[in-house]
Design an enzyme around this catalytic site. Structure first.
Site, PDB file in Angstrom:
ATOM      1  N   TYR A  57       0.847  -1.203   0.000  1.00  0.00           N
ATOM      2  CA  TYR A  57       0.000   0.000   0.000  1.00  0.00           C
ATOM      3  C   TYR A  57       0.881   1.251   0.000  1.00  0.00           C
ATOM      4  O   TYR A  57       0.644   2.207  -0.740  1.00  0.00           O
ATOM      5  CB  TYR A  57      -0.876  -0.080   1.247  1.00  0.00           C
ATOM      6  CG  TYR A  57      -1.632   1.145   1.678  1.00  0.00           C
ATOM      7  CD1 TYR A  57      -2.841   1.489   1.080  1.00  0.00           C
ATOM      8  CD2 TYR A  57      -1.170   1.931   2.745  1.00  0.00           C
ATOM      9  CE1 TYR A  57      -3.568   2.597   1.522  1.00  0.00           C
ATOM     10  CE2 TYR A  57      -1.892   3.023   3.190  1.00  0.00           C
ATOM     11  CZ  TYR A  57      -3.085   3.358   2.572  1.00  0.00           C
ATOM     12  OH  TYR A  57      -3.797   4.444   3.019  1.00  0.00           O
TER      13      TYR A  57
ATOM     14  N   LYS B 244       1.038   4.143  -2.750  1.00  0.00           N
ATOM     15  CA  LYS B 244       0.752   5.557  -2.434  1.00  0.00           C
ATOM     16  C   LYS B 244       1.918   6.446  -2.872  1.00  0.00           C
ATOM     17  O   LYS B 244       1.703   7.562  -3.355  1.00  0.00           O
ATOM     18  CB  LYS B 244       0.479   5.734  -0.940  1.00  0.00           C
ATOM     19  CG  LYS B 244      -0.857   5.180  -0.458  1.00  0.00           C
ATOM     20  CD  LYS B 244      -2.050   5.988  -0.943  1.00  0.00           C
ATOM     21  CE  LYS B 244      -3.340   5.555  -0.241  1.00  0.00           C
ATOM     22  NZ  LYS B 244      -4.534   6.216  -0.805  1.00  0.00           N
TER      23      LYS B 244
HETATM   24  P1  NDP Z   1     -12.805   3.475   4.268  1.00  0.00           P
HETATM   25  O1  NDP Z   1     -12.542   2.011   4.115  1.00  0.00           O
HETATM   26  O2  NDP Z   1     -13.522   3.967   5.469  1.00  0.00           O
HETATM   27  O3  NDP Z   1     -13.564   4.010   2.986  1.00  0.00           O
HETATM   28  C1  NDP Z   1     -13.110   3.667   1.707  1.00  0.00           C
HETATM   29  C2  NDP Z   1     -14.286   3.322   0.843  1.00  0.00           C
HETATM   30  O4  NDP Z   1     -13.766   2.922  -0.445  1.00  0.00           O
HETATM   31  C3  NDP Z   1     -15.090   2.127   1.386  1.00  0.00           C
HETATM   32  O5  NDP Z   1     -16.473   2.362   1.263  1.00  0.00           O
HETATM   33  C4  NDP Z   1     -14.622   0.993   0.496  1.00  0.00           C
HETATM   34  O6  NDP Z   1     -15.563  -0.042   0.334  1.00  0.00           O
HETATM   35  C5  NDP Z   1     -14.431   1.718  -0.816  1.00  0.00           C
HETATM   36  N1  NDP Z   1     -13.657   0.913  -1.752  1.00  0.00           N
HETATM   37  C6  NDP Z   1     -12.618   0.092  -1.471  1.00  0.00           C
HETATM   38  N2  NDP Z   1     -12.209  -0.525  -2.581  1.00  0.00           N
HETATM   39  C7  NDP Z   1     -13.018  -0.093  -3.583  1.00  0.00           C
HETATM   40  C8  NDP Z   1     -13.121  -0.392  -4.953  1.00  0.00           C
HETATM   41  N3  NDP Z   1     -12.304  -1.275  -5.543  1.00  0.00           N
HETATM   42  N4  NDP Z   1     -14.062   0.230  -5.701  1.00  0.00           N
HETATM   43  C9  NDP Z   1     -14.908   1.116  -5.114  1.00  0.00           C
HETATM   44  N5  NDP Z   1     -14.873   1.437  -3.811  1.00  0.00           N
HETATM   45  C10 NDP Z   1     -13.940   0.820  -3.048  1.00  0.00           C
HETATM   46  O7  NDP Z   1     -11.374   4.182   4.129  1.00  0.00           O
HETATM   47  P2  NDP Z   1     -10.827   5.581   4.697  1.00  0.00           P
HETATM   48  O8  NDP Z   1     -11.900   6.591   4.640  1.00  0.00           O
HETATM   49  O9  NDP Z   1     -10.108   5.321   5.942  1.00  0.00           O
HETATM   50  O10 NDP Z   1      -9.719   5.913   3.595  1.00  0.00           O
HETATM   51  C11 NDP Z   1     -10.033   6.714   2.463  1.00  0.00           C
HETATM   52  C12 NDP Z   1      -8.756   7.103   1.758  1.00  0.00           C
HETATM   53  O11 NDP Z   1      -7.885   7.759   2.669  1.00  0.00           O
HETATM   54  C13 NDP Z   1      -7.963   5.937   1.181  1.00  0.00           C
HETATM   55  O12 NDP Z   1      -7.364   6.341  -0.024  1.00  0.00           O
HETATM   56  C14 NDP Z   1      -6.911   5.686   2.239  1.00  0.00           C
HETATM   57  O13 NDP Z   1      -5.783   5.059   1.704  1.00  0.00           O
HETATM   58  C15 NDP Z   1      -6.638   7.112   2.667  1.00  0.00           C
HETATM   59  N6  NDP Z   1      -6.017   7.225   3.975  1.00  0.00           N
HETATM   60  C16 NDP Z   1      -6.700   6.867   5.098  1.00  0.00           C
HETATM   61  C17 NDP Z   1      -6.099   6.988   6.344  1.00  0.00           C
HETATM   62  C18 NDP Z   1      -6.771   6.613   7.618  1.00  0.00           C
HETATM   63  O14 NDP Z   1      -6.095   6.605   8.674  1.00  0.00           O
HETATM   64  N7  NDP Z   1      -8.059   6.312   7.621  1.00  0.00           N
HETATM   65  C19 NDP Z   1      -4.725   7.494   6.461  1.00  0.00           C
HETATM   66  C20 NDP Z   1      -4.112   7.841   5.212  1.00  0.00           C
HETATM   67  C21 NDP Z   1      -4.749   7.718   4.024  1.00  0.00           C
HETATM   68  P3  NDP Z   1     -15.437  -1.353   1.293  1.00  0.00           P
HETATM   69  O15 NDP Z   1     -15.726  -0.874   2.678  1.00  0.00           O
HETATM   70  O16 NDP Z   1     -16.460  -2.269   0.725  1.00  0.00           O
HETATM   71  O17 NDP Z   1     -14.037  -1.857   1.151  1.00  0.00           O
END
Ligand code: NDP
Length: 262
Positions: A154, A158
């Site tokens: 990951y 990134k």
């Molecule tokens: P969440 O898992 O809460 O939300 C992400 C959403 O994206 C979920 O609804 C997930 O669905 C959906 N998703 C995953 N894979 C796919 C796919 N192939 N197609 C469509 N939708 C998809 O994540 P966060 O809000 O925590 O993270 C959001 C972003 O922020 C990401 O890019 C993450 O890498 C980044 N980030 C988050 C951090 C954190 O601490 N939370 C820190 C740094 C970066 P499902 O639940 O079904 O998987």
């Protein structure tokens, strides 16, 4: 503020966490929002929340690692809301925490959703944005792309996203399209990684707070505010930037400083 009146936005992974907060924030400033997620139910919930505030939103289901699904997603979003002005590339996931436990399938899945999906989504919105000579793209990166804090595949994906955003900025800036990246630190969401860590240690966020110079981990709304800035005309001279929103985590090593200062 009403920076997004008469603007349309597509947010991937918009049903939960940072994506959800971003949808709500942009809608609160006037945007019509296409909330896209792999699972339609959370996207529908976000649409309901937005509709309750009198703004416009549509829920769309798509797995953004699939090229045809992404092309259909963009077409459906534009059919529902009109030409897209803003793309927020947010969907991502990770599960393999160490190099030893990163199997080939983990590598593929994590690169697909973190990097390939970003490529697919950007390529899908570009023709329309180029034709109109205007567009804004914000990708969600991570501190994992800057310093090593676990989840190696990951993190590598990134880090790759940072360079992809720079390439986009240089090649499409002249065509009126700005592309930037927000890199969050630990954000309190219920994503898979945090859910597993919370199950192991319900105090995990409180324990991590000591690494953060501001004394806390982040909220989805902290990130949504940064996305809103980069997507808005306030950032009209910002292109190819990485906006680190991590409370100072990667500015230095606070516990190390405390240690050497005694
Ligand atoms: P969440 O898992 O809460 O939300 C992400 C959403 O994206 C979920 O609804 C997930 O669905 C959906 N998703 C995953 N894979 C796919 C796919 N192939 N197609 C469509 N939708 C998809 O994540 P966060 O809000 O925590 O993270 C959001 C972003 O922020 C990401 O890019 C993450 O890498 C980044 N980030 C988050 C951090 C954190 O601490 N939370 C820190 C740094 C970066 P499902 O639940 O079904 O998987």
């Amino acid at each position: 503020m009403s920076r997004f009146i008469a603007r349309t936005v597509l947010v991937t992974g918009g049903g939960r966490g940072i994506g959800r907060a971003t949808c709500l924030r942009l809608a609160s400033e006037g945007a019509a929002v296409a909330v896209a997620d792999r699972d339609i139910e959370p996207a529908r919930e976000v649409v309901k929340e937005i509709a309750a505030t009198g703004r416009t939103a549509v829920a769309l289901q798509a797995d953004v690692t699939q090229a045809q699904a992404v092309r259909t997603l963009v077409a459906d979003a534009e059919k529902a809301l009109g030409p897209l002005h803003i793309l927020v590339n947010n969907a991502a996931a990770t599960s393999a925490t160490t190099i030893e436990t990163t199997g080939e399938a983990d590598w593929d899945v994590e690169f697909d959703v973190t990097l390939r999906a970003a490529y697919l989504c950007m390529k899908a919105v570009l023709p329309g944005m180029v034709e109109r000579g205007k567009g804004t793209i914000v990708a969600i990166g991570s501190v994992n792309g800057r310093v090593y804090v676990g989840n190696p595949a990951y993190s590598a994906a990134k880090a790759g996203l940072v360079m992809w955003v720079k390439a986009m900025a240089v090649e499409y800036g002249p065509k009126g399209i700005r592309t930037n990246l927000v890199s969050p630190g630990s954000i309190r969401t219920e994503n898979r990684s945090w859910t597993e860590r919370m199950e192991r240690d319900p105090q995990i966020f409180e324990k991590l707070a000591r690494w953060y110079p501001v004394g806390r981990v982040g909220t989805p709304e902290d990130i949504a505010a940064a996305v809103a800035y980069l997507a808005s005309d306030d950032a009209s001279f910002v292109n190819g930037a990485e906006l680190v929103v991590d409370g100072g985590l990667t500015a230095g090593m606070g516990p190390f400083v405390q240690e050497i200062n005694g």
